[in-house]
Write an enzyme that holds these catalytic residues in place. Structure first.
Site, PDB file in Angstrom:
ATOM      1  N   TYR A 153       0.859  -1.188   0.000  1.00 41.49           N
ATOM      2  CA  TYR A 153       0.000   0.000   0.000  1.00 41.49           C
ATOM      3  C   TYR A 153       0.891   1.232   0.000  1.00 41.49           C
ATOM      4  O   TYR A 153       1.885   1.289   0.736  1.00 41.49           O
ATOM      5  CB  TYR A 153      -0.890   0.002   1.246  1.00 41.49           C
ATOM      6  CG  TYR A 153      -1.719   1.254   1.438  1.00 41.49           C
ATOM      7  CD1 TYR A 153      -1.428   2.156   2.465  1.00 41.49           C
ATOM      8  CD2 TYR A 153      -2.792   1.546   0.600  1.00 41.49           C
ATOM      9  CE1 TYR A 153      -2.192   3.305   2.656  1.00 41.49           C
ATOM     10  CE2 TYR A 153      -3.568   2.698   0.794  1.00 41.49           C
ATOM     11  CZ  TYR A 153      -3.256   3.570   1.814  1.00 41.49           C
ATOM     12  OH  TYR A 153      -4.002   4.710   1.992  1.00 41.49           O
ATOM     13  N   ASP A 248       9.325   2.872  -1.276  1.00 42.01           N
ATOM     14  CA  ASP A 248       8.371   3.605  -0.442  1.00 42.01           C
ATOM     15  C   ASP A 248       8.719   3.307   1.019  1.00 42.01           C
ATOM     16  O   ASP A 248       8.330   2.276   1.559  1.00 42.01           O
ATOM     17  CB  ASP A 248       6.941   3.165  -0.784  1.00 42.01           C
ATOM     18  CG  ASP A 248       5.931   3.861   0.118  1.00 42.01           C
ATOM     19  OD1 ASP A 248       4.721   3.612  -0.051  1.00 42.01           O
ATOM     20  OD2 ASP A 248       6.349   4.629   1.005  1.00 42.01           O
ATOM     21  N   LYS A 276       5.632   9.924   8.138  1.00 35.02           N
ATOM     22  CA  LYS A 276       5.549   9.457   9.517  1.00 35.02           C
ATOM     23  C   LYS A 276       6.655  10.003  10.437  1.00 35.02           C
ATOM     24  O   LYS A 276       6.566  11.140  10.900  1.00 35.02           O
ATOM     25  CB  LYS A 276       5.492   7.919   9.519  1.00 35.02           C
ATOM     26  CG  LYS A 276       4.245   7.399   8.752  1.00 35.02           C
ATOM     27  CD  LYS A 276       4.126   5.910   8.772  1.00 35.02           C
ATOM     28  CE  LYS A 276       3.115   5.422   7.759  1.00 35.02           C
ATOM     29  NZ  LYS A 276       1.735   5.372   8.284  1.00 35.02           N
TER      30      LYS A 276
HETATM   31  P1  KE4 Z   1      -0.456   8.717   4.308  1.00 39.45           P
HETATM   32  O1  KE4 Z   1      -1.005   9.364   3.057  1.00 39.45           O
HETATM   33  O2  KE4 Z   1      -1.511   7.940   5.071  1.00 39.45           O
HETATM   34  O3  KE4 Z   1       0.317   9.713   5.190  1.00 39.45           O
HETATM   35  O4  KE4 Z   1       0.673   7.667   3.846  1.00 39.45           O
HETATM   36  C1  KE4 Z   1       0.316   6.679   2.927  1.00 39.45           C
HETATM   37  C2  KE4 Z   1       1.305   5.532   3.014  1.00 39.45           C
HETATM   38  C3  KE4 Z   1       2.261   5.408   2.032  1.00 39.45           C
HETATM   39  N1  KE4 Z   1       3.167   4.409   2.054  1.00 39.45           N
HETATM   40  C4  KE4 Z   1       3.166   3.497   3.062  1.00 39.45           C
HETATM   41  C5  KE4 Z   1       4.181   2.409   3.053  1.00 39.45           C
HETATM   42  C6  KE4 Z   1       2.210   3.588   4.111  1.00 39.45           C
HETATM   43  O5  KE4 Z   1       2.221   2.665   5.101  1.00 39.45           O
HETATM   44  C7  KE4 Z   1       1.267   4.614   4.092  1.00 39.45           C
HETATM   45  C8  KE4 Z   1       0.194   4.756   5.166  1.00 39.45           C
HETATM   46  N2  KE4 Z   1       0.174   3.759   6.169  1.00 39.45           N
HETATM   47  C9  KE4 Z   1      -1.101   3.505   6.801  1.00 39.45           C
HETATM   48  C10 KE4 Z   1      -0.908   2.380   7.821  1.00 39.45           C
HETATM   49  N3  KE4 Z   1      -0.820   1.131   7.213  1.00 39.45           N
HETATM   50  C11 KE4 Z   1      -1.662   4.741   7.436  1.00 39.45           C
HETATM   51  C12 KE4 Z   1      -2.819   4.498   8.384  1.00 39.45           C
HETATM   52  C13 KE4 Z   1      -4.125   4.922   7.752  1.00 39.45           C
HETATM   53  O6  KE4 Z   1      -4.331   4.700   6.538  1.00 39.45           O
HETATM   54  O7  KE4 Z   1      -4.937   5.460   8.531  1.00 39.45           O
END
Ligand code: KE4
Length: 440
Positions: A153, A248, A276
């Protein structure tokens, strides 16, 4: 209390009331789907605050927190250095829509800690980071098609909300309503951790590919590290066919090692996305990489990208405080040791209770699987895990004061604030939970 006594059910009445009210104004009552507890059942918790490794919900129940805001809080909640940095910046200003010295400092720090990043651009989420990185890779190669992997993801970018096509078809299919087929026709989805499939694909399509985007350690199908040689093969085929390799590291960056997964596995991508930890808990993302690629980005180059709050002084202040703290000598050795103690302790207790259970961990990230496999290494094996068992385990642990990620398909996070006491209490709760679960 013996390992077999159940603990009194916690009251969650205020969380439940807030959830009912939230659903009147917010889709599904949450601002991000995973928070709704649909992966584990029951109502989501609403939290009022955190301190160190601990969270307090709206009913004043306290939990040891293994979500850490989904990765950013590697120092724990309200770390003094982060709070102090924010308080200092608050006295200066919240933002100017113009450049600040702090943005230079954090860019310099990121380039120092992740040497493959020669130029970096700040954004305000991981999604923005991956979306922008892909656009830059397409601009640099003048190619349109991209490759992602099943189970990975990368945020809710249209062209990445794609699931594997049926059968031999490697072209993706939309994994969300609202994503036009035309977008996903440009996205190939390959099996994770399968070097042979990757090589075979590139022999056929390599010259079409603008970029490959991968979570170097998959953290969104629970936690699945790369098999030996997998990332090296990916690096080789991207080099051979002129595709941009994007790691990523939104989740793994500064989480698994100071230099991220790329330093842990010694494989150098062409571009990296971050998020993060670099925001210290505030909204920050970043994309960066080789100078010749990043110089494609406006205003220097012809690939447009922009953001009102990019480089927000508050977010950068929190991020810099965190990036400074994690450079302390021995930080990751200590983090690795604590995560290892937790994983070994969980496996020992599950084995003693006769529960099929296995784990993965890298640095301050971990994955727990209710599976008979020795190790879970593929998306198929993840999907074959006993999710019902996980749901019971989640609630047994929650009721014993341990807050895990509310999904069988998410990674967990250990931070610097998880001390011997927290790890010990977690293992005690797990022993009770494992001895309560049916042996399947
Ligand atoms: P954000 O757009 O949520 O800041 O980041 C997206 C993203 C991109 N790449 C990786 C590897 C990620 O894990 C994420 C977002 N992670 C999720 C948790 N698995 C965020 C939690 C959520 O969606 O509320």
């Amino acid at each position: 209390m013996s390992a077999f006594e159940s603990t009194p059910e916690k009251s969650h009445s205020r969380s439940a009331a807030l959830f009912e009210e939230a659903k009147r104004y917010i889709p599904g009552g949450v601002n991000s789907p995973v928070r709704a507890f649909r992966g584990v059942g029951g109502n989501p918790l609403f939290f009022q605050g955190g301190e160190g490794a601990w969270l307090t919900d709206e009913d004043n129940n306290r939990y040891i927190d293994y979500v850490g805001a989904w990765g950013p809080l590697i120092l724990g909640h309200r770390h003094p250095a982060v709070i102090e940095a924010l308080q200092t910046q608050l006295m200066q200003g919240l933002g100017y829509g113009a450049s600040t010295e702090a943005e230079v400092t954090i860019a310099k720090t990121i380039c120092k800690l992740v040497p493959s990043i020669e130029r970096v651009r700040l954004v305000t989420s991981g999604t923005e980071a991956t979306m922008s990185a892909i656009r830059v890779a397409r601009g640099f190669t003048r190619r349109d098609k991209i490759v992602k992997f099943e189970g990975c993801y990368h945020g809710h970018v249209d062209g990445l909300l794609v699931k594997a096509g049926s059968g031999a078809l490697t072209l993706g299919e939309p994994d969300s309503l609202g994503v036009p087929k035309a977008y996903t026709d440009l996205t190939y989805v390959l099996p994770s951790n399968d070097a042979d499939a990757l090589v075979a694909f590139f022999e056929k399509h390599g010259n079409e590919i603008a970029c490959v985007i991968v979570e170097p350690i998959a953290g969104n199908m629970n936690l699945v590290p790369p098999l030996p040689g997998y990332l090296e093969t990916m690096r080789d085929v991207c080099t051979q066919y002129g595709a941009v390799l994007i790691f990523d590291e939104v989740m793994t960056g500064f989480r698994v090692a100071l230099g991220g997964a790329q330093s842990h596995y010694k494989v150098t991508p062409d571009m990296t996305t971050l998020g993060k930890v670099i925001g210290g808990g505030l909204p920050v993302g970043a994309f960066g990489g080789r100078r010749e690629i990043m110089e494609m980005v406006a205003p220097m180059g012809a690939v447009y990208q922009a953001g009102t709050l990019a480089g927000s002084p508050l977010a950068v202040a929190a991020g810099m405080a965190m990036l400074t703290a994690i450079q302390a000598p021995g930080f990751y050795e200590s983090l690795n040791a604590r995560t290892g103690t937790l994983m070994n302790g969980l496996e020992e207790r599950a084995r003693a209770a006769g529960i099929p259970f296995t784990t993965h961990s890298v640095g301050g990230m971990f994955g727990c699987f209710f599976s008979k496999e020795e190790k879970v290494n593929t998306f198929e094996q993840v999907m074959a895990c006993n999710v019902e068992q996980f749901k019971k385990y989640f609630h047994l642990m929650l009721n014993r004061g341990v807050y895990l990620a509310p999904s069988a398909f998410e990674a967990g996070f250990v931070g610097a604030a998880h001390g011997d006491r927290e790890i010990g209490l977690t293992l005690d709760a797990a022993e009770q939970a494992f001895n309560t679960l049916e042996r399947s």
